[in-house]
Scaffold this motif. Sequence first.
Motif, short mmCIF file in Angstrom:
data_model
loop_
_atom_site.label_atom_id
_atom_site.label_comp_id
_atom_site.label_asym_id
_atom_site.label_seq_id
_atom_site.Cartn_x
_atom_site.Cartn_y
_atom_site.Cartn_z
N LEU A 130 -4.64 1.11 0.20
CA LEU A 130 -5.75 0.29 -0.26
C LEU A 130 -5.80 0.24 -1.78
CD1 LEU A 130 -8.32 -1.22 0.83
CD2 LEU A 130 -9.53 0.93 0.53
N TYR A 131 -5.88 -0.98 -2.34
CA TYR A 131 -6.08 -1.18 -3.77
C TYR A 131 -7.38 -1.94 -3.97
CZ TYR A 131 -1.18 0.12 -4.43
OH TYR A 131 0.02 0.80 -4.44
N ILE A 132 -8.22 -1.43 -4.87
CA ILE A 132 -9.48 -2.09 -5.19
C ILE A 132 -9.50 -2.36 -6.69
CG2 ILE A 132 -12.00 -2.00 -5.04
CD1 ILE A 132 -11.67 0.23 -2.96
N HIS A 145 -15.15 8.78 8.93
CA HIS A 145 -15.29 10.23 9.01
C HIS A 145 -14.02 10.97 8.61
CE1 HIS A 145 -13.09 9.82 12.82
NE2 HIS A 145 -12.86 11.11 12.75
N ILE A 146 -12.91 10.24 8.35
CA ILE A 146 -11.66 10.89 7.96
C ILE A 146 -11.54 10.84 6.44
CG2 ILE A 146 -9.15 10.89 8.19
CD1 ILE A 146 -9.44 9.50 10.85
N ARG A 147 -11.34 12.01 5.85
CA ARG A 147 -11.26 12.07 4.39
C ARG A 147 -10.09 11.23 3.89
NH1 ARG A 147 -13.22 15.78 0.85
NH2 ARG A 147 -13.78 17.18 2.58
N PRO A 148 -10.32 10.31 2.94
CA PRO A 148 -9.20 9.51 2.41
C PRO A 148 -8.25 10.39 1.61
CG PRO A 148 -11.19 9.11 1.14
CD PRO A 148 -11.59 9.96 2.30
N GLY A 149 -7.01 9.94 1.52
CA GLY A 149 -6.02 10.69 0.76
C GLY A 149 -5.69 10.02 -0.57
N LYS A 150 -5.36 10.84 -1.57
CA LYS A 150 -4.89 10.33 -2.86
C LYS A 150 -5.79 9.26 -3.45
CE LYS A 150 0.05 11.20 -2.05
NZ LYS A 150 1.39 10.59 -1.98
N VAL A 151 -7.05 9.58 -3.68
CA VAL A 151 -7.94 8.63 -4.35
C VAL A 151 -7.65 8.70 -5.85
CG1 VAL A 151 -10.32 7.95 -4.78
CG2 VAL A 151 -9.68 8.95 -2.57
N VAL A 152 -7.02 7.65 -6.37
CA VAL A 152 -6.58 7.64 -7.77
C VAL A 152 -7.27 6.47 -8.49
CG1 VAL A 152 -4.63 7.43 -9.34
CG2 VAL A 152 -4.35 8.63 -7.16
N TYR A 153 -7.99 6.79 -9.56
CA TYR A 153 -8.63 5.76 -10.38
C TYR A 153 -7.84 5.57 -11.66
CZ TYR A 153 -11.92 3.47 -13.52
OH TYR A 153 -12.51 2.60 -14.42
N ASP A 154 -7.48 4.32 -11.93
CA ASP A 154 -6.75 3.97 -13.15
C ASP A 154 -7.70 3.22 -14.08
OD1 ASP A 154 -5.15 2.86 -15.14
OD2 ASP A 154 -3.44 2.56 -13.79
N PRO A 155 -8.19 3.89 -15.14
CA PRO A 155 -9.17 3.23 -16.03
C PRO A 155 -8.55 2.08 -16.82
CG PRO A 155 -8.52 5.36 -16.92
CD PRO A 155 -7.92 5.28 -15.56
N ASN A 156 -7.25 2.13 -17.05
CA ASN A 156 -6.60 1.03 -17.79
C ASN A 156 -6.51 -0.22 -16.92
OD1 ASN A 156 -6.16 2.63 -20.13
ND2 ASN A 156 -4.41 3.59 -19.10
N ILE A 160 -8.65 1.21 -8.15
CA ILE A 160 -8.57 2.41 -7.33
C ILE A 160 -7.42 2.23 -6.36
CG2 ILE A 160 -9.72 3.84 -5.59
CD1 ILE A 160 -12.37 2.88 -6.73
N PHE A 161 -6.61 3.27 -6.22
CA PHE A 161 -5.62 3.32 -5.14
C PHE A 161 -6.01 4.46 -4.22
CE2 PHE A 161 -2.06 5.72 -3.38
CZ PHE A 161 -1.49 4.77 -2.56
N THR A 162 -5.93 4.23 -2.92
CA THR A 162 -6.20 5.31 -1.97
C THR A 162 -5.49 5.04 -0.65
OG1 THR A 162 -7.93 6.67 -0.96
CG2 THR A 162 -8.28 4.29 -0.97
N GLU A 163 -5.42 6.08 0.18
CA GLU A 163 -4.91 5.98 1.54
C GLU A 163 -6.08 6.22 2.48
OE1 GLU A 163 -2.18 9.15 1.49
OE2 GLU A 163 -0.61 8.07 0.39
N VAL A 164 -6.34 5.25 3.34
CA VAL A 164 -7.38 5.43 4.36
C VAL A 164 -6.68 5.41 5.72
CG1 VAL A 164 -9.17 4.40 2.94
CG2 VAL A 164 -7.85 2.94 4.48
N PHE A 165 -7.43 5.80 6.74
CA PHE A 165 -6.81 6.00 8.05
C PHE A 165 -7.53 5.15 9.10
CE2 PHE A 165 -5.87 9.63 5.48
CZ PHE A 165 -4.54 9.90 5.77
N LEU A 166 -6.75 4.29 9.75
CA LEU A 166 -7.25 3.46 10.84
C LEU A 166 -6.37 3.71 12.05
CD1 LEU A 166 -7.62 0.11 8.85
CD2 LEU A 166 -9.41 1.78 9.29
N HIS A 199 -5.53 -5.38 -0.36
CA HIS A 199 -6.02 -5.57 -1.72
C HIS A 199 -7.44 -6.11 -1.65
CE1 HIS A 199 -2.08 -5.07 -3.76
NE2 HIS A 199 -1.61 -5.48 -2.58
N LEU A 200 -8.35 -5.42 -2.34
CA LEU A 200 -9.75 -5.83 -2.38
C LEU A 200 -10.22 -5.91 -3.82
CD1 LEU A 200 -11.26 -3.53 0.44
CD2 LEU A 200 -10.67 -5.96 0.63
N LYS A 201 -11.32 -6.67 -4.02
CA LYS A 201 -12.00 -6.73 -5.31
C LYS A 201 -13.39 -6.13 -5.15
CE LYS A 201 -9.60 -11.02 -6.55
NZ LYS A 201 -9.78 -12.46 -6.91
N TRP A 202 -13.94 -5.66 -6.27
CA TRP A 202 -15.27 -5.06 -6.21
C TRP A 202 -16.29 -6.05 -5.66
CZ3 TRP A 202 -17.84 -0.98 -5.60
CH2 TRP A 202 -19.19 -0.87 -5.98
#
Length: 400
Positions: A130-132, A145-156, A160-166, A199-202
């Motif tokens: 997931l990219y936001i 209820h499943i903790r996401p993995g690798k939540v990475v915020y890039d301020p530049n 946000i990049f993350t791994e979610v589970f479906l 890919h999502l936008k805020w």
Amino acid sequence: MRYLILLLAFFFFLVTCKKEHPVNEKSYPLHIKYSRLKTPGTKLIVSDSQTGEVLDYIDLPLDTQIYIGAFNVVESAIVDTIDLHIISPAYDLISISIPTNIETYSSVPVGSFVDFSPFENFTKAYKTYLYISGIDNFDTLTAGHIRPGKVVYDPNEKSIFTEVFLGPSYGCILRVIANNESDFRYFYLPDSLTGDTVHLKWDDFKQETSLRSIILPPGLKSNVYRVDAVSPDFTKAISVGVNNSGSSFTPSFNLPPILPDDWLLYVKMNIQGRNCAHIYAQNEPITIHFPELKLETLSASEQQITVLTSGDVDWITLIGEGDFYWEINGSTDAFKKIAIPDLSPFLDPALKQSSIEWNQYLLKNLDLHNAEEIRAGIPYQGPGFFPLARSGYHDIWSFR
């Protein structure tokens, strides 16, 4: 002449010695399921519920989770109920050392099926990437209820990049706090996106406008709960939210308007050592209640355990720790007298049975199932999502 004397002596020896006849035995059926990880040398021990006498033992195969066979006793023995003990020797798993453990089911009617390690089957979850974008600053992200993995915020990149589970038939509500807002916004991730890159936008995220409260018993607060939406036939579900923050407060959740009106709500909650799981209609108040489950007395010696309870207790689990771990399961009637067998012949000589201290207990109540069904694992089985909640589940866990 000497040989004749020897032959006569040998004949005299044969006729004067008592001949040992083989002991006549009878067999009783065994049928168990053992789904937890077991180790080489794992044995099933059968003992008499009334006396604690060990009747037989079986080496359990490790290439299956089902054992169908029999145990043998002398023909003169009368056996109505048995205690079944699975002994798993200690082993090392990667960097973790697992101690020897014994799992016991007490007062099992001969011929009854026993599920030693029942658990609910949930759909397997898969990573969805997931990219936001449009994130000027970032605070929190949850994904069901499943903790996401690798939540990475890039301020530049302001992303946000993350791994979610479906999983198949299992979507989730993505919730984010960002961009100096104090409240969550949400986005529904359907199960059809399983394994994709999304890919999502805020601006795709919506305000949470349908907050629902969970009504707790007076004086109690919860810091652990989970809410899922589930279809009426329990074949599809959406993880709405979870809280494991550690802080106590009045719980609430957002119910997105995407849900069909006939979908139900699964609510699982932990409150001060008590757990419950129930199914509610969407328009029904989410009111948590606990039946009275109380341990009145517990006496234990090396030969016998007696547990007395009050309230609507269907099932008892007693846990002992010492040189090894020992868990005993049974109905309230079974626990009026647990005859403890001597299992030391099946343990490493360094492990002393006398080291066990019975220091934890779990009392269970199910609205729709009795002890016989619990022993057989019935309330944990599907088909569909959340069979325990559909049974109306309560427990209380505590140290002595």
